[in-house]
Design a protein around this motif. Structure first.
Motif, PDB file in Angstrom:
ATOM      1  N   ILE A  19       0.479  -0.995  -0.139  1.00 55.06           N
ATOM      2  CA  ILE A  19      -0.401   0.037  -0.131  1.00 55.06           C
ATOM      3  C   ILE A  19       0.870   1.270  -0.093  1.00 55.06           C
ATOM      4  O   ILE A  19       0.707   1.849  -0.501  1.00 55.06           O
ATOM      5  CB  ILE A  19      -1.191  -0.180   1.091  1.00 55.06           C
ATOM      6  CG1 ILE A  19      -2.253  -0.972   1.011  1.00 55.06           C
ATOM      7  CG2 ILE A  19      -1.705   1.262   1.119  1.00 55.06           C
ATOM      8  CD1 ILE A  19      -2.665  -1.580  -0.198  1.00 55.06           C
ATOM      9  N   CYS A 174       1.145   3.419   6.529  1.00 53.84           N
ATOM     10  CA  CYS A 174       1.559   2.662   5.553  1.00 53.84           C
ATOM     11  C   CYS A 174       2.173   1.023   6.284  1.00 53.84           C
ATOM     12  O   CYS A 174       2.698   0.771   5.702  1.00 53.84           O
ATOM     13  CB  CYS A 174       1.476   2.545   3.976  1.00 53.84           C
ATOM     14  SG  CYS A 174       0.556   4.075   3.760  1.00 53.84           S
ATOM     15  N   GLY A 318      -4.647   1.742   5.052  1.00 56.33           N
ATOM     16  CA  GLY A 318      -4.526  -0.513   5.122  1.00 56.33           C
ATOM     17  C   GLY A 318      -4.437  -1.041   6.276  1.00 56.33           C
ATOM     18  O   GLY A 318      -5.337  -0.263   6.967  1.00 56.33           O
ATOM     19  N   THR A 332      -6.741  -5.911   1.717  1.00 53.20           N
ATOM     20  CA  THR A 332      -5.943  -5.338   0.708  1.00 53.20           C
ATOM     21  C   THR A 332      -6.928  -4.458  -0.674  1.00 53.20           C
ATOM     22  O   THR A 332      -6.098  -3.343  -1.019  1.00 53.20           O
ATOM     23  CB  THR A 332      -4.763  -5.714  -0.123  1.00 53.20           C
ATOM     24  OG1 THR A 332      -4.062  -7.055   0.583  1.00 53.20           O
ATOM     25  CG2 THR A 332      -3.875  -5.095  -0.971  1.00 53.20           C
ATOM     26  N   GLY A 335      -7.289  -0.929   1.366  1.00 56.90           N
ATOM     27  CA  GLY A 335      -6.418  -0.048   0.867  1.00 56.90           C
ATOM     28  C   GLY A 335      -6.286   0.621  -0.097  1.00 56.90           C
ATOM     29  O   GLY A 335      -5.557   1.787  -0.216  1.00 56.90           O
ATOM     30  N   VAL A 336      -6.144   0.120  -0.906  1.00 58.66           N
ATOM     31  CA  VAL A 336      -5.827   0.512  -2.661  1.00 58.66           C
ATOM     32  C   VAL A 336      -7.313   1.208  -2.702  1.00 58.66           C
ATOM     33  O   VAL A 336      -7.129   2.511  -3.005  1.00 58.66           O
ATOM     34  CB  VAL A 336      -6.185  -0.527  -3.541  1.00 58.66           C
ATOM     35  CG1 VAL A 336      -5.639   0.010  -4.905  1.00 58.66           C
ATOM     36  CG2 VAL A 336      -5.100  -1.661  -3.323  1.00 58.66           C
ATOM     37  N   ALA A 339      -5.818   4.508  -0.641  1.00 59.59           N
ATOM     38  CA  ALA A 339      -4.651   5.210  -1.555  1.00 59.59           C
ATOM     39  C   ALA A 339      -5.001   6.192  -2.830  1.00 59.59           C
ATOM     40  O   ALA A 339      -5.014   7.330  -2.327  1.00 59.59           O
ATOM     41  CB  ALA A 339      -3.692   4.369  -1.909  1.00 59.59           C
TER      42      ALA A 339
END
Length: 436
Positions: A19, A174, A318, A332, A335-336, A339
């Motif tokens: 991340i 992160c 994340g 995950t 987490g993306v 971002a």
């Protein structure tokens, strides 16, 4: 510098994992200066393999197309249109275990649409997307404190274990499930520390031919789930490497005795002991593991979710914000999404006037926290529940195949039927309302 050119934001990212690098690439693409502070001596990622949902891949494309290109370079999409969930416990013969009438719990259209890859390979390819000139990543930088000097008109000062310091306009933590940034951000709060999920996992890879002999060619050629009392197994082939990845999850009633050390040596015999009573096909597959393997304790933020993901000009993203157990395969993914929101909002801050940047940065992080909290914390809760369901520990489903299917499809639908543009628009409106 020309008078009409505003200086770039200086963003510090704590942690050089998946991340952290994705966020870095997304910010660099938007013309924002970034430095990653990584506590290790090299970029490295533990774990055998993992997978990304379709919504995660859409997020990657919006964040930076090179991220998606990197994934598709090392990843493999399951060509099968359905996901299958099999009984790993009940069938007493391998023939029965392969018979859909006997062994299949349920199947479902693969709405999550996973692309699987080896974690280390993906991280390596991602890292190659960073600028060749270097300077983006600083190694051996263990964060020990930070001070946000917003009221004094200064920057955020980061202090590291080696005695050095750094300054940044904004800090994104992160740094994973045992995040120090979270601890420093939340202070004396139960959510500062992740909690033990009472699940452990044995993860490894075995020869693809051995998996085919144990499970049959049909199952070994596709992603499968095998359920059972207090244990379940997720497995899928990685034919480009001629291996079969498996993760064996086991319930643990006890407390974890090793504090934050979540990775300890174990053995194939210990894993097999957890499968007493399971079908011969499952035990034969697990018997292919090396004699000495590793056991991982799964920690998450289910018991004590963070009350906020941001304070001042510091935020967490994340796993640092909402560490999830892996039972949805979408930790995950969230987490993306984090971002993506952060990159979009920070781009807006940078595009605005230089005057008033610090409070606008604070507003951007507040908007990020507000928009991301409900979905990410729902996933943490749902992932715990779905993991219990796979191990016959979720009372609303029990061992009922029809209820299994409804629970799974309802929850998977909430993960994949998600409008990223609506999320971004909501974050932008939230940011504007705070600023104005």
């Amino acid at each position: 510098m020309a008078a009409n050119v505003k200086p770039s934001l200086d963003v510090a990212i704590v942690g050089g994992g998946i991340i952290g690098i994705m966020a870095t690439l997304g910010l660099l693409r938007r013309g924002i200066r970034v430095t990653i502070y990584e506590r290790a001596a090299v970029l490295a990622d533990i774990g055998a393999a993992f997978a990304f949902t379709a919504i995660a891949r859409e997020s990657m494309q919006l964040l930076d197309p090179s991220i998606l290109e990197a994934l598709m370079h090392v990843g493999m999409k399951d060509p099968n249109p359905t996901s299958e969930y099999w009984d790993g416990f009940g069938p007493r013969t391998k023939e029965a275990a392969e018979d859909p009438e006997t062994g299949l719990m349920f199947d479902s259209l693969d709405s999550l649409d996973f692309v699987a890859c080896l974690r280390a390979h993906f991280l390596q390819v991602l890292a190659k997307q960073l600028p060749e000139s270097g300077g983006v990543v600083e190694f051996n930088k263990q964060l020990v404190s930070f001070t946000d000097k917003l009221e004094e008109g200064g920057k955020v000062v980061l202090s590291f274990a080696d005695g050095t310091t750094a300054e940044a306009d904004v800090v994104l933590g992160c740094d994973g499930v045992h995040s120090f940034t979270r601890k420093a951000l939340l202070g004396d709060h139960p959510a500062s520390n992740a909690g033990y999920s009472h699940k452990i996992v044995y993860r490894s890879m075995v020869p693809l031919a051995g998996a085919s002999a144990a499970l049959g060619a049909y199952k070994a050629g596709r992603a499968t789930m095998h359920t059972g009392p207090n244990a379940h197994m997720v497995s899928y082939p990685l034919p480009m490497h001629n291996v079969y990845n498996l993760s064996l999850f086991v319930h643990d009633d006890k407390e974890w005795p090793h504090d934050r050390n979540s990775v300890i040596p174990s053995s194939r015999d210990e894993a097999l002991k957890a499968l007493e009573g399971f079908g011969p096909h499952i035990r034969e597959l697990v018997a292919l593991l090396p004699e000495q393997i590793t056991k991982y304790a799964i920690f998450d933020t289910y018991d004590n979710p963070a009350p906020t993901y941001a304070k001042g000009r510091v935020c967490i993203a994340g796993d640092a914000a909402h560490a999830s157990s892996p039972f949805h395969g979408a930790g995950t993914t969230t987490g993306v999404e984090d971002a993506l929101v952060l990159a979009d909002l920070l781009e807006r801050v940078q595009a605005g006037p230089l005057e008033g940047r610090p409070p606008r940065l604070e507003a951007a992080l507040r908007a990020y926290s507000s928009v991301r909290m409900e979905r990410s914390q729902w996933l943490v809760k749902s992932s715990r529940e779905i993991g219990d369901m796979y191990q016959f520990r979720y009372p609303p489903a029990g061992k009922d195949k029809a209820k299994f299917k409804v629970e799974f499809e309802t929850r998977a639908g909430k993960i994949c039927d998600f409008d990223l543009n609506a999320m971004l628009n909501k974050a932008r409106k939230e940011y504007s309302s705070i600023v104005n």
